[in-house]
Design a protein around this motif. Structure first.
Motif, PDB file in Angstrom:
ATOM      1  N   CYS A 143      -5.040   0.031  -2.652  1.00 43.33           N
ATOM      2  CA  CYS A 143      -4.044   0.917  -3.258  1.00 43.33           C
ATOM      3  C   CYS A 143      -4.379   1.126  -4.737  1.00 43.33           C
ATOM      4  O   CYS A 143      -4.960   0.248  -5.383  1.00 43.33           O
TER       5      CYS A 143
ATOM      6  N   PHE B 260       0.919  -0.549  -6.832  1.00 43.12           N
ATOM      7  CA  PHE B 260       1.774  -1.167  -5.833  1.00 43.12           C
ATOM      8  C   PHE B 260       3.162  -1.383  -6.416  1.00 43.12           C
ATOM      9  O   PHE B 260       3.307  -1.870  -7.543  1.00 43.12           O
TER      10      PHE B 260
ATOM     11  N   MET C 145      -3.872   6.082  -2.801  1.00 40.54           N
ATOM     12  CA  MET C 145      -2.581   5.805  -2.172  1.00 40.54           C
ATOM     13  C   MET C 145      -1.833   4.753  -2.979  1.00 40.54           C
ATOM     14  O   MET C 145      -2.442   3.863  -3.584  1.00 40.54           O
ATOM     15  N   ILE C 146      -0.534   4.870  -2.986  1.00 40.80           N
ATOM     16  CA  ILE C 146       0.332   3.931  -3.686  1.00 40.80           C
ATOM     17  C   ILE C 146       1.066   3.100  -2.643  1.00 40.80           C
ATOM     18  O   ILE C 146       1.726   3.641  -1.753  1.00 40.80           O
ATOM     19  N   GLY C 147       0.907   1.780  -2.722  1.00 40.60           N
ATOM     20  CA  GLY C 147       1.563   0.892  -1.773  1.00 40.60           C
ATOM     21  C   GLY C 147       3.008   0.658  -2.161  1.00 40.60           C
ATOM     22  O   GLY C 147       3.330   0.489  -3.346  1.00 40.60           O
TER      23      GLY C 147
ATOM     24  N   GLN D  93      -1.137  11.438  -5.102  1.00 37.44           N
ATOM     25  CA  GLN D  93      -1.328  10.244  -4.279  1.00 37.44           C
ATOM     26  C   GLN D  93      -0.468  10.308  -3.020  1.00 37.44           C
ATOM     27  O   GLN D  93       0.619  10.898  -3.009  1.00 37.44           O
TER      28      GLN D  93
ATOM     29  N   CYS E 120      -5.005   8.183   4.757  1.00 40.39           N
ATOM     30  CA  CYS E 120      -5.081   7.231   3.648  1.00 40.39           C
ATOM     31  C   CYS E 120      -6.522   7.111   3.171  1.00 40.39           C
ATOM     32  O   CYS E 120      -7.447   6.989   3.975  1.00 40.39           O
TER      33      CYS E 120
END
Length: 395
Positions: free
Chosen positions: A295, A298, A209-211, A245, A204
Protein backbone atom coordinates in the motif's frame (compact mmCIF):
# COMPACT_ATOMS: atom_id res chain seq x y z
CA UNK A 1 -7.01 -33.12 24.37
CA UNK A 2 -3.22 -33.06 24.30
CA UNK A 3 -0.68 -32.90 27.07
CA UNK A 4 2.48 -30.94 27.74
CA UNK A 5 5.05 -32.95 25.80
CA UNK A 6 8.46 -31.35 26.19
CA UNK A 7 10.40 -31.54 29.43
CA UNK A 8 11.55 -27.95 29.15
CA UNK A 9 8.61 -26.56 27.21
CA UNK A 10 7.95 -22.90 26.70
CA UNK A 11 4.21 -22.55 27.19
CA UNK A 12 2.29 -19.64 25.68
CA UNK A 13 -1.05 -18.97 27.38
CA UNK A 14 -3.79 -16.30 27.22
CA UNK A 15 -3.74 -16.74 23.45
CA UNK A 16 -7.18 -15.91 22.09
CA UNK A 17 -6.80 -17.58 18.68
CA UNK A 18 -5.49 -16.75 15.23
CA UNK A 19 -8.81 -15.41 13.96
CA UNK A 20 -7.32 -12.32 15.54
CA UNK A 21 -4.32 -12.07 13.22
CA UNK A 22 -2.53 -9.84 15.73
CA UNK A 23 -2.47 -12.79 18.14
CA UNK A 24 -1.20 -14.96 15.30
CA UNK A 25 1.52 -12.42 14.46
CA UNK A 26 2.84 -12.39 18.04
CA UNK A 27 3.09 -16.17 18.20
CA UNK A 28 4.58 -16.41 14.71
CA UNK A 29 7.29 -13.82 15.37
CA UNK A 30 8.14 -15.12 18.84
CA UNK A 31 8.51 -18.73 17.66
CA UNK A 32 10.93 -17.55 14.98
CA UNK A 33 12.88 -15.53 17.56
CA UNK A 34 13.46 -18.24 20.15
CA UNK A 35 13.79 -21.33 17.93
CA UNK A 36 12.85 -23.71 20.74
CA UNK A 37 9.90 -26.09 21.28
CA UNK A 38 6.72 -24.19 22.14
CA UNK A 39 3.41 -25.41 23.51
CA UNK A 40 0.57 -23.03 22.65
CA UNK A 41 -2.48 -23.17 24.90
CA UNK A 42 -5.24 -21.65 22.80
CA UNK A 43 -8.80 -20.49 23.37
CA UNK A 44 -9.55 -21.35 19.71
CA UNK A 45 -7.16 -24.06 18.57
CA UNK A 46 -9.16 -24.72 15.41
CA UNK A 47 -8.22 -21.23 14.22
CA UNK A 48 -4.52 -21.78 14.86
CA UNK A 49 -4.52 -24.87 12.65
CA UNK A 50 -5.81 -22.75 9.74
CA UNK A 51 -3.03 -20.16 9.58
CA UNK A 52 0.73 -19.62 9.73
CA UNK A 53 1.51 -21.03 13.19
CA UNK A 54 0.02 -24.51 12.63
CA UNK A 55 3.47 -26.09 12.17
CA UNK A 56 5.41 -23.87 14.57
CA UNK A 57 4.23 -25.20 17.90
CA UNK A 58 2.32 -27.93 19.69
CA UNK A 59 -1.21 -26.50 19.85
CA UNK A 60 -3.49 -27.46 22.75
CA UNK A 61 -7.12 -26.43 23.20
CA UNK A 62 -8.07 -24.87 26.54
CA UNK A 63 -10.73 -26.88 28.36
CA UNK A 64 -14.06 -25.04 28.30
CA UNK A 65 -16.07 -25.49 31.46
CA UNK A 66 -19.26 -24.14 29.87
CA UNK A 67 -19.43 -27.14 27.51
CA UNK A 68 -19.93 -29.58 30.40
CA UNK A 69 -22.87 -28.77 32.70
CA UNK A 70 -21.90 -31.17 35.48
CA UNK A 71 -18.30 -29.96 35.51
CA UNK A 72 -19.50 -26.36 35.43
CA UNK A 73 -21.69 -26.97 38.48
CA UNK A 74 -18.89 -28.76 40.37
CA UNK A 75 -16.40 -25.96 39.86
CA UNK A 76 -18.99 -23.30 40.64
CA UNK A 77 -19.62 -25.01 44.00
CA UNK A 78 -15.88 -25.14 44.70
CA UNK A 79 -15.66 -21.43 44.00
CA UNK A 80 -18.67 -20.49 46.13
CA UNK A 81 -18.36 -22.93 49.05
CA UNK A 82 -14.60 -23.33 49.30
CA UNK A 83 -13.78 -19.82 48.07
CA UNK A 84 -11.46 -21.47 45.55
CA UNK A 85 -11.13 -18.71 42.95
CA UNK A 86 -8.57 -20.67 40.94
CA UNK A 87 -10.66 -23.81 40.49
CA UNK A 88 -11.95 -22.87 37.04
CA UNK A 89 -8.45 -21.90 35.85
CA UNK A 90 -7.03 -25.24 37.01
CA UNK A 91 -9.65 -26.95 34.87
CA UNK A 92 -9.08 -24.59 31.94
CA UNK A 93 -5.31 -25.18 31.99
CA UNK A 94 -5.34 -28.77 33.25
CA UNK A 95 -3.27 -30.00 30.31
CA UNK A 96 -0.36 -27.71 31.15
CA UNK A 97 -0.74 -26.88 34.86
CA UNK A 98 1.62 -28.52 37.32
CA UNK A 99 2.99 -31.08 34.87
CA UNK A 100 6.44 -29.60 34.46
CA UNK A 101 8.11 -27.30 36.94
CA UNK A 102 10.85 -26.67 34.37
CA UNK A 103 8.42 -25.08 31.94
CA UNK A 104 8.45 -21.35 31.21
CA UNK A 105 4.96 -19.87 31.11
CA UNK A 106 4.64 -16.90 28.81
CA UNK A 107 1.52 -14.73 29.02
CA UNK A 108 1.07 -13.49 25.46
CA UNK A 109 0.53 -10.01 26.87
CA UNK A 110 -0.72 -7.47 24.38
CA UNK A 111 -3.24 -5.26 26.13
CA UNK A 112 -4.94 -8.09 28.06
CA UNK A 113 -4.42 -6.34 31.40
CA UNK A 114 -6.32 -3.30 30.06
CA UNK A 115 -9.58 -5.25 29.95
CA UNK A 116 -11.28 -5.18 33.35
CA UNK A 117 -12.96 -8.57 32.89
CA UNK A 118 -9.58 -10.23 32.27
CA UNK A 119 -7.48 -8.68 35.04
CA UNK A 120 -8.42 -11.07 37.85
CA UNK A 121 -8.01 -14.23 35.77
CA UNK A 122 -4.63 -12.98 34.52
CA UNK A 123 -3.46 -12.44 38.10
CA UNK A 124 -4.85 -15.76 39.33
CA UNK A 125 -3.38 -17.75 36.41
CA UNK A 126 0.02 -16.11 36.93
CA UNK A 127 0.03 -16.91 40.65
CA UNK A 128 -1.07 -20.47 39.92
CA UNK A 129 1.80 -21.11 37.50
CA UNK A 130 4.35 -19.47 39.81
CA UNK A 131 3.46 -21.80 42.66
CA UNK A 132 4.63 -24.76 40.57
CA UNK A 133 8.14 -23.27 40.60
CA UNK A 134 7.99 -22.33 36.93
CA UNK A 135 9.34 -19.12 35.43
CA UNK A 136 6.76 -16.63 34.19
CA UNK A 137 6.96 -13.93 31.53
CA UNK A 138 4.65 -11.10 30.50
CA UNK A 139 5.41 -10.61 26.83
CA UNK A 140 4.96 -7.50 24.71
CA UNK A 141 2.45 -5.81 26.99
CA UNK A 142 0.62 -2.50 27.03
CA UNK A 143 -0.96 -1.38 30.31
CA UNK A 144 -2.86 1.83 31.00
CA UNK A 145 -0.82 3.83 33.57
CA UNK A 146 -3.90 4.34 35.78
CA UNK A 147 -4.12 0.57 36.31
CA UNK A 148 -0.61 0.55 37.79
CA UNK A 149 -1.81 2.40 40.86
CA UNK A 150 -3.58 -0.75 42.09
CA UNK A 151 -1.47 -2.62 44.67
CA UNK A 152 -2.66 -6.06 43.58
CA UNK A 153 -1.69 -5.27 40.00
CA UNK A 154 1.71 -3.93 41.06
CA UNK A 155 2.46 -6.99 43.17
CA UNK A 156 1.50 -9.25 40.27
CA UNK A 157 3.88 -7.39 37.95
CA UNK A 158 6.73 -7.65 40.44
CA UNK A 159 6.59 -11.44 40.47
CA UNK A 160 7.18 -12.00 36.74
CA UNK A 161 10.68 -13.20 35.84
CA UNK A 162 10.58 -10.97 32.75
CA UNK A 163 8.30 -8.22 31.49
CA UNK A 164 8.72 -6.70 28.05
CA UNK A 165 6.72 -3.54 27.48
CA UNK A 166 6.09 -2.83 23.82
CA UNK A 167 5.95 0.96 24.11
CA UNK A 168 7.42 3.61 26.39
CA UNK A 169 4.18 4.81 28.04
CA UNK A 170 3.70 1.38 29.60
CA UNK A 171 7.40 1.00 30.35
CA UNK A 172 7.61 4.33 32.18
CA UNK A 173 4.42 3.56 34.10
CA UNK A 174 5.87 0.23 35.25
CA UNK A 175 9.07 1.91 36.43
CA UNK A 176 7.08 4.63 38.21
CA UNK A 177 5.10 1.90 40.00
CA UNK A 178 8.37 0.37 41.23
CA UNK A 179 8.31 -2.57 38.81
CA UNK A 180 11.90 -2.17 37.73
CA UNK A 181 13.67 -5.50 38.06
CA UNK A 182 13.43 -7.68 34.94
CA UNK A 183 11.40 -4.99 33.11
CA UNK A 184 12.50 -4.01 29.60
CA UNK A 185 11.32 -1.87 26.71
CA UNK A 186 11.19 -3.70 23.39
CA UNK A 187 8.97 -3.12 20.35
CA UNK A 188 6.15 -5.57 19.74
CA UNK A 189 7.52 -8.88 18.42
CA UNK A 190 5.25 -8.59 15.35
CA UNK A 191 7.51 -5.84 14.00
CA UNK A 192 9.94 -8.64 13.18
CA UNK A 193 7.42 -11.00 11.56
CA UNK A 194 8.30 -11.99 7.99
CA UNK A 195 5.74 -11.16 5.31
CA UNK A 196 4.45 -13.36 2.50
CA UNK A 197 3.41 -11.87 -0.84
CA UNK A 198 0.38 -13.20 -2.69
CA UNK A 199 -1.24 -11.93 -5.89
CA UNK A 200 -3.05 -8.61 -5.48
CA UNK A 201 -6.82 -8.46 -6.01
CA UNK A 202 -8.15 -7.24 -9.34
CA UNK A 203 -7.84 -3.46 -9.85
CA UNK A 204 -5.06 -3.26 -7.24
CA UNK A 205 -1.52 -2.17 -8.10
CA UNK A 206 1.37 -2.01 -5.65
CA UNK A 207 2.02 1.57 -4.59
CA UNK A 208 -1.27 2.73 -6.09
CA UNK A 209 -3.64 1.71 -3.32
CA UNK A 210 -4.43 2.96 0.16
CA UNK A 211 -5.07 0.32 2.81
CA UNK A 212 -7.99 0.88 5.17
CA UNK A 213 -8.92 -1.06 8.30
CA UNK A 214 -11.69 -0.47 10.83
CA UNK A 215 -12.90 -2.63 13.69
CA UNK A 216 -16.13 -3.04 15.64
CA UNK A 217 -14.01 -2.69 18.79
CA UNK A 218 -13.22 0.98 18.24
CA UNK A 219 -16.85 1.63 17.42
CA UNK A 220 -17.69 0.53 20.96
CA UNK A 221 -15.48 3.38 22.26
CA UNK A 222 -16.93 6.14 20.07
CA UNK A 223 -18.59 9.06 21.86
CA UNK A 224 -21.28 9.71 19.27
CA UNK A 225 -23.05 6.64 17.90
CA UNK A 226 -22.28 6.13 14.21
CA UNK A 227 -19.51 8.73 14.05
CA UNK A 228 -16.76 6.18 13.29
CA UNK A 229 -18.53 4.77 10.25
CA UNK A 230 -19.36 8.30 9.08
CA UNK A 231 -15.66 9.23 9.33
CA UNK A 232 -14.55 6.19 7.35
CA UNK A 233 -17.22 6.83 4.72
CA UNK A 234 -16.03 10.42 4.34
CA UNK A 235 -12.39 9.25 4.29
CA UNK A 236 -12.99 6.90 1.35
CA UNK A 237 -15.02 9.53 -0.43
CA UNK A 238 -12.10 11.95 0.00
CA UNK A 239 -9.57 9.40 -1.34
CA UNK A 240 -11.70 8.77 -4.42
CA UNK A 241 -12.35 12.45 -5.12
CA UNK A 242 -8.94 13.90 -4.32
CA UNK A 243 -6.46 11.19 -5.35
CA UNK A 244 -5.98 8.66 -8.13
CA UNK A 245 -5.41 5.86 -5.63
CA UNK A 246 -7.69 2.88 -5.16
CA UNK A 247 -8.76 1.67 -1.71
CA UNK A 248 -8.06 -1.83 -0.33
CA UNK A 249 -10.20 -2.73 2.68
CA UNK A 250 -8.21 -5.07 4.94
CA UNK A 251 -9.85 -7.10 7.75
CA UNK A 252 -7.47 -8.13 10.53
CA UNK A 253 -9.82 -9.84 13.01
CA UNK A 254 -12.61 -12.19 11.90
CA UNK A 255 -14.26 -13.36 15.12
CA UNK A 256 -18.04 -13.76 15.07
CA UNK A 257 -18.71 -11.04 17.64
CA UNK A 258 -15.80 -8.83 16.62
CA UNK A 259 -15.43 -9.12 12.85
CA UNK A 260 -13.75 -6.37 10.85
CA UNK A 261 -15.56 -7.64 7.77
CA UNK A 262 -18.86 -6.32 9.14
CA UNK A 263 -18.08 -2.56 9.01
CA UNK A 264 -15.68 -3.04 6.07
CA UNK A 265 -18.33 -4.93 4.14
CA UNK A 266 -20.76 -2.09 4.68
CA UNK A 267 -18.18 0.38 3.34
CA UNK A 268 -17.46 -1.88 0.38
CA UNK A 269 -21.13 -2.00 -0.57
CA UNK A 270 -21.40 1.77 -0.28
CA UNK A 271 -18.61 2.30 -2.82
CA UNK A 272 -18.83 -0.84 -4.97
CA UNK A 273 -20.16 1.15 -7.91
CA UNK A 274 -16.95 3.20 -8.14
CA UNK A 275 -14.78 0.15 -9.05
CA UNK A 276 -12.05 1.75 -6.94
CA UNK A 277 -12.75 0.07 -3.61
CA UNK A 278 -11.78 -3.59 -3.14
CA UNK A 279 -12.05 -5.83 -0.09
CA UNK A 280 -9.42 -8.39 0.82
CA UNK A 281 -10.44 -11.92 1.74
CA UNK A 282 -9.29 -13.47 5.01
CA UNK A 283 -5.72 -14.77 5.04
CA UNK A 284 -2.82 -15.33 7.44
CA UNK A 285 -0.93 -12.61 9.34
CA UNK A 286 2.21 -12.87 7.13
CA UNK A 287 0.03 -12.64 4.01
CA UNK A 288 -1.84 -9.64 5.40
CA UNK A 289 1.51 -7.98 6.06
CA UNK A 290 2.48 -8.67 2.45
CA UNK A 291 -0.62 -6.87 1.21
CA UNK A 292 -0.21 -3.93 3.60
CA UNK A 293 3.45 -3.55 2.57
CA UNK A 294 2.36 -2.82 -1.00
CA UNK A 295 0.00 0.00 0.00
CA UNK A 296 1.12 3.58 -0.52
CA UNK A 297 -0.46 4.58 2.81
CA UNK A 298 -2.45 2.87 5.53
CA UNK A 299 -5.29 4.04 7.79
CA UNK A 300 -6.13 1.43 10.40
CA UNK A 301 -7.64 0.65 13.76
CA UNK A 302 -6.18 -2.76 14.59
CA UNK A 303 -2.82 -2.40 16.32
CA UNK A 304 -1.12 -5.24 14.48
CA UNK A 305 -2.40 -4.05 11.12
CA UNK A 306 -0.66 -0.73 11.82
CA UNK A 307 2.46 -2.59 13.02
CA UNK A 308 2.52 -4.42 9.68
CA UNK A 309 2.41 -1.01 7.97
CA UNK A 310 5.02 0.71 10.14
CA UNK A 311 7.44 -2.20 9.87
CA UNK A 312 7.27 -2.15 6.05
CA UNK A 313 7.74 1.64 5.93
CA UNK A 314 4.19 2.51 4.88
CA UNK A 315 3.03 5.97 6.12
CA UNK A 316 0.27 5.22 8.63
CA UNK A 317 -2.57 6.94 10.45
CA UNK A 318 -3.96 5.03 13.42
CA UNK A 319 -7.47 5.30 14.78
CA UNK A 320 -6.82 4.31 18.39
CA UNK A 321 -8.65 3.86 21.65
CA UNK A 322 -5.93 3.09 24.21
CA UNK A 323 -2.35 3.52 25.38
CA UNK A 324 -0.89 1.08 22.87
CA UNK A 325 -1.48 3.13 19.72
CA UNK A 326 -0.24 6.34 21.33
CA UNK A 327 2.84 4.70 22.81
CA UNK A 328 3.90 2.93 19.62
CA UNK A 329 3.52 6.08 17.51
CA UNK A 330 5.39 8.17 20.09
CA UNK A 331 8.31 5.74 20.11
CA UNK A 332 8.56 5.73 16.31
CA UNK A 333 7.98 9.43 15.57
CA UNK A 334 8.64 11.18 18.89
CA UNK A 335 4.99 12.21 19.10
CA UNK A 336 1.56 10.74 18.51
CA UNK A 337 0.18 14.03 17.18
CA UNK A 338 -0.96 13.62 13.56
CA UNK A 339 -0.17 9.89 13.69
CA UNK A 340 -2.94 8.77 16.04
CA UNK A 341 -6.54 9.94 16.20
CA UNK A 342 -8.26 8.62 19.34
CA UNK A 343 -11.71 7.36 18.40
CA UNK A 344 -13.07 9.40 21.29
CA UNK A 345 -11.99 12.55 19.38
CA UNK A 346 -14.10 11.78 16.33
CA UNK A 347 -16.57 14.58 16.91
CA UNK A 348 -17.22 15.51 13.28
CA UNK A 349 -17.49 13.24 10.26
CA UNK A 350 -14.53 14.95 8.54
CA UNK A 351 -11.92 14.42 11.30
CA UNK A 352 -10.40 11.28 9.77
CA UNK A 353 -10.29 12.78 6.28
CA UNK A 354 -8.46 15.79 7.70
CA UNK A 355 -5.92 13.46 9.28
CA UNK A 356 -5.52 11.66 5.98
CA UNK A 357 -4.87 14.93 4.13
CA UNK A 358 -2.07 15.73 6.60
CA UNK A 359 -0.62 12.25 6.04
CA UNK A 360 -0.84 12.75 2.26
CA UNK A 361 0.94 16.11 2.47
CA UNK A 362 3.79 14.57 4.50
CA UNK A 363 3.84 11.16 2.86
CA UNK A 364 7.41 11.23 1.56
CA UNK A 365 8.94 12.65 4.76
CA UNK A 366 7.18 9.97 6.80
CA UNK A 367 8.29 7.21 4.47
CA UNK A 368 11.91 8.39 4.61
CA UNK A 369 11.77 8.57 8.40
CA UNK A 370 10.48 5.01 8.55
CA UNK A 371 13.12 3.77 6.12
CA UNK A 372 15.89 5.30 8.22
CA UNK A 373 14.57 4.31 11.66
CA UNK A 374 12.78 1.01 11.16
CA UNK A 375 15.82 -1.30 10.73
CA UNK A 376 17.09 -0.41 14.21
CA UNK A 377 13.56 -0.55 15.62
CA UNK A 378 13.02 -4.05 14.26
CA UNK A 379 16.45 -5.10 15.53
CA UNK A 380 15.33 -4.07 19.04
CA UNK A 381 12.21 -6.18 18.62
CA UNK A 382 14.39 -9.18 17.74
CA UNK A 383 16.61 -8.44 20.76
CA UNK A 384 13.65 -9.20 23.01
CA UNK A 385 14.03 -12.80 21.87
CA UNK A 386 17.53 -12.84 23.34
CA UNK A 387 16.15 -11.82 26.74
CA UNK A 388 13.52 -14.53 26.46
CA UNK A 389 16.06 -17.19 25.52
CA UNK A 390 18.17 -16.19 28.54
CA UNK A 391 15.20 -16.91 30.82
CA UNK A 392 14.47 -20.20 29.05
CA UNK A 393 18.07 -21.39 29.32
CA UNK A 394 18.66 -20.23 32.90
CA UNK A 395 19.00 -23.21 35.25
Amino acid sequence: MGKLKNRDSVVFYMHAGSGNHGCEAIVNATCHMIQTPVTLMSARAHEDYKYSIRDMCDILQERKITKHLSVHFLYLMRKLLLRDAESYLRYRYRDIYGQNRHAVYLSIGGDNYCYHKMQQELILAHQMFRRTGAKTILWGCSIEPALLKDEQMIEDMRTYDLITARESITYEALLAAGVREHTYLFPDPAFAMKMEERALPEHCTAGQMIGVNVSPLIMESEVNKGITYANYYHLIQTIIEQTEQNVLLIPHVIWDQNDDRTPLGRLYQAFAGTNRVMMLSDCSAPELKGYIARCSMFIGARTHATIAAYSTCVPTLTVGYSVKSKGIARDIFGTEEHYVIPVQELQTETRLAEGFRWLLAHEEQIREHLKSSMPAYIARSIAAGEQLRAIIERE
